[in-house]
Design an enzyme around this catalytic site. Structure first.
Site, PDB file in Angstrom:
ATOM      1  N   SER A 268       4.215   7.568   9.850  1.00  0.00           N
ATOM      2  CA  SER A 268       4.134   6.112   9.739  1.00  0.00           C
ATOM      3  C   SER A 268       3.753   5.462  11.059  1.00  0.00           C
ATOM      4  O   SER A 268       4.142   5.941  12.136  1.00  0.00           O
ATOM      5  CB  SER A 268       5.500   5.583   9.294  1.00  0.00           C
ATOM      6  OG  SER A 268       5.561   4.190   9.487  1.00  0.00           O
TER       7      SER A 268
ATOM      8  N   TYR B 275      14.357   4.333   9.965  1.00  0.00           N
ATOM      9  CA  TYR B 275      13.194   4.861   9.233  1.00  0.00           C
ATOM     10  C   TYR B 275      12.174   5.467  10.200  1.00  0.00           C
ATOM     11  O   TYR B 275      11.729   6.604  10.036  1.00  0.00           O
ATOM     12  CB  TYR B 275      12.550   3.730   8.411  1.00  0.00           C
ATOM     13  CG  TYR B 275      11.183   4.068   7.860  1.00  0.00           C
ATOM     14  CD1 TYR B 275      11.042   4.958   6.803  1.00  0.00           C
ATOM     15  CD2 TYR B 275      10.030   3.492   8.400  1.00  0.00           C
ATOM     16  CE1 TYR B 275       9.779   5.274   6.303  1.00  0.00           C
ATOM     17  CE2 TYR B 275       8.770   3.796   7.906  1.00  0.00           C
ATOM     18  CZ  TYR B 275       8.646   4.688   6.855  1.00  0.00           C
ATOM     19  OH  TYR B 275       7.410   5.003   6.362  1.00  0.00           O
TER      20      TYR B 275
HETATM   21  N1  LIG Z   1       3.349   2.123   1.935  1.00  0.00           N
HETATM   22  C1  LIG Z   1       3.155   2.076   3.243  1.00  0.00           C
HETATM   23  O1  LIG Z   1       2.664   1.088   3.777  1.00  0.00           O
HETATM   24  C2  LIG Z   1       3.517   3.248   4.112  1.00  0.00           C
HETATM   25  C3  LIG Z   1       3.261   3.151   5.500  1.00  0.00           C
HETATM   26  C4  LIG Z   1       3.594   4.224   6.305  1.00  0.00           C
HETATM   27  C5  LIG Z   1       4.145   5.355   5.759  1.00  0.00           C
HETATM   28  N2  LIG Z   1       4.405   5.420   4.402  1.00  0.00           N
HETATM   29  C6  LIG Z   1       4.996   6.638   3.864  1.00  0.00           C
HETATM   30  O2  LIG Z   1       4.203   7.089   2.785  1.00  0.00           O
HETATM   31  C7  LIG Z   1       5.029   7.755   1.813  1.00  0.00           C
HETATM   32  C8  LIG Z   1       4.819   7.134   0.448  1.00  0.00           C
HETATM   33  O3  LIG Z   1       5.219   5.781   0.528  1.00  0.00           O
HETATM   34  P1  LIG Z   1       4.950   4.735  -0.649  1.00  0.00           P
HETATM   35  O4  LIG Z   1       4.821   3.383  -0.013  1.00  0.00           O
HETATM   36  O5  LIG Z   1       3.862   5.254  -1.527  1.00  0.00           O
HETATM   37  O6  LIG Z   1       6.357   4.753  -1.335  1.00  0.00           O
HETATM   38  P2  LIG Z   1       6.796   4.940  -2.865  1.00  0.00           P
HETATM   39  O7  LIG Z   1       8.212   4.458  -2.959  1.00  0.00           O
HETATM   40  O8  LIG Z   1       5.758   4.329  -3.767  1.00  0.00           O
HETATM   41  O9  LIG Z   1       6.743   6.493  -3.000  1.00  0.00           O
HETATM   42  C9  LIG Z   1       7.795   7.304  -2.528  1.00  0.00           C
HETATM   43  C10 LIG Z   1       7.983   8.407  -3.512  1.00  0.00           C
HETATM   44  O10 LIG Z   1       8.998   9.304  -3.046  1.00  0.00           O
HETATM   45  C11 LIG Z   1       9.809   9.655  -4.149  1.00  0.00           C
HETATM   46  N3  LIG Z   1      11.124  10.090  -3.652  1.00  0.00           N
HETATM   47  C12 LIG Z   1      12.049   9.361  -3.007  1.00  0.00           C
HETATM   48  N4  LIG Z   1      13.134  10.099  -2.757  1.00  0.00           N
HETATM   49  C13 LIG Z   1      12.883  11.334  -3.241  1.00  0.00           C
HETATM   50  C14 LIG Z   1      13.611  12.552  -3.292  1.00  0.00           C
HETATM   51  N5  LIG Z   1      14.833  12.644  -2.780  1.00  0.00           N
HETATM   52  N6  LIG Z   1      13.029  13.615  -3.854  1.00  0.00           N
HETATM   53  C15 LIG Z   1      11.784  13.540  -4.360  1.00  0.00           C
HETATM   54  N7  LIG Z   1      11.052  12.424  -4.358  1.00  0.00           N
HETATM   55  C16 LIG Z   1      11.598  11.332  -3.804  1.00  0.00           C
HETATM   56  C17 LIG Z   1       9.876   8.401  -4.972  1.00  0.00           C
HETATM   57  O11 LIG Z   1      10.259   8.655  -6.287  1.00  0.00           O
HETATM   58  C18 LIG Z   1       8.435   7.906  -4.875  1.00  0.00           C
HETATM   59  O12 LIG Z   1       7.611   8.474  -5.856  1.00  0.00           O
HETATM   60  C19 LIG Z   1       6.452   7.629   2.331  1.00  0.00           C
HETATM   61  O13 LIG Z   1       6.767   8.797   3.046  1.00  0.00           O
HETATM   62  C20 LIG Z   1       6.389   6.442   3.283  1.00  0.00           C
HETATM   63  O14 LIG Z   1       7.402   6.509   4.243  1.00  0.00           O
HETATM   64  C21 LIG Z   1       4.080   4.382   3.580  1.00  0.00           C
END
Ligand SMILES: NC(=O)c1ccc[n+]([C@@H]2O[C@H](COP(=O)([O-])OP(=O)(O)OC[C@H]3O[C@@H](n4cnc5c(N)ncnc54)[C@H](O)[C@@H]3O)[C@@H](O)[C@H]2O)c1
Length: 235
Positions: free
Chosen positions: A42, A67
């Site tokens: 991130s 985080y």
């Molecule tokens: N959206 C953003 O802007 C952004 C920015 C930087 C990093 N990220 C990272 O990208 C990744 C995806 O983020 P997103 O925004 O698509 O979030 P999201 O909430 O849409 O997706 C997260 C997924 O992880 C799954 N999950 C959570 N806990 C779990 C567990 N214990 N076991 C298995 N699955 C589990 C959830 O069910 C979900 O499908 C994450 O690691 C997040 O930290 C996202």
């Protein structure tokens, strides 16, 4: 566990899911001889780095949320498995991903919902904070290219920014959504939230040179696609 603010409320859960979860994945990879890992890190690892744009070789030891600290810990632990067991790892630092199906807790989704209902938007800070919003299709393209890079190359451990390299202020973001929806925004200004960084801004030259990453979607176009999706959902 994605999300900065909830990590301040529940740091133990973030530690368990993000750090222990990653550790479990690495152990299973070792057990089943899986070699390639492409993982979401991130932009939050940069904390309040003063120098912009953020480059991958900057020191990122100054996280300001649990985080962000878990993501930095993931980068360190995956490096251990790369060194000890020869795993190929790409850690992708995503910069505020948005687009159709965006998480409902994120600002663009929340603001669109509130504005369409004629409600006030809570704006934390004076609106000058900025984010390097990156459209989902551009991120997906970067992920696919990273997978290919992992498969085609030897001895891979890379940390790569996937951003847009074009930050947008909070005020500007609100204006673009309002214009796309055809409404006048009602803004309730609130104090800055702890854990929120002032700005994010990616240097994407490494991604361009290494994997041929080239984000194509302007913020106006991305917001249009998000709003179209949102309005279709709520017909
Ligand atoms: N959206 C953003 O802007 C952004 C920015 C930087 C990093 N990220 C990272 O990208 C990744 C995806 O983020 P997103 O925004 O698509 O979030 P999201 O909430 O849409 O997706 C997260 C997924 O992880 C799954 N999950 C959570 N806990 C779990 C567990 N214990 N076991 C298995 N699955 C589990 C959830 O069910 C979900 O499908 C994450 O690691 C997040 O930290 C996202």
């Amino acid at each position: 566990m994605a999300g900065v603010r909830p990590s301040i409320e529940n740091p133990v859960l973030y530690q368990e899911v993000n750090c222990m979860g990653t550790q479990n994945i690495l152990e299973e990879m070792k057990l089943h001889q899986v070699q390639n890992l492409v993982m979401a890190s991130s932009s939050s690892v940069y904390g309040n780095c003063k120098e912009v744009p953020f480059r991958e070789d900057m020191v990122v030891d100054f996280a300001i949320s649990p985080y962000a600290a878990t993501k930095k810990a993931n980068e360190v632990m995956t490096h251990v498995y790369h060194k000890l067991f020869g795993m190929h790892v790409m850690m992708l630092r995503f910069f505020t991903v948005y687009g159709p199906k965006q998480r409902p807790d994120l600002a663009i989704n929340k603001f669109t919902r509130l504005m369409s209902q004629g409600k006030e938007i809570p704006m934390f800070g004076d609106g000058t904070t900025s984010r390097d919003y990156t459209f989902i299709d551009d991120i997906v393209d970067g992920i696919i290219k990273s997978c290919e890079y992992c498969q085609k190359n030897e001895n891979v451990y890379e940390i790569v920014n996937l951003g847009n390299s074009s930050p947008i202020s909070l005020k500007e973001m609100i204006q673009v959504i309002a214009k796309t929806l055809g409404v006048e925004p009602k803004i309730q200004q609130l104090p800055m939230q702890p854990g929120d960084v002032e700005r994010t801004y990616a240097d994407i030259s490494k991604a361009k040179n290494m994997i041929g990453y080239e984000p194509k979607t302007t913020f106006e176009e991305g917001i249009k696609q998000f709003v179209d999706w949102y309005q279709n959902q709520n017909k």
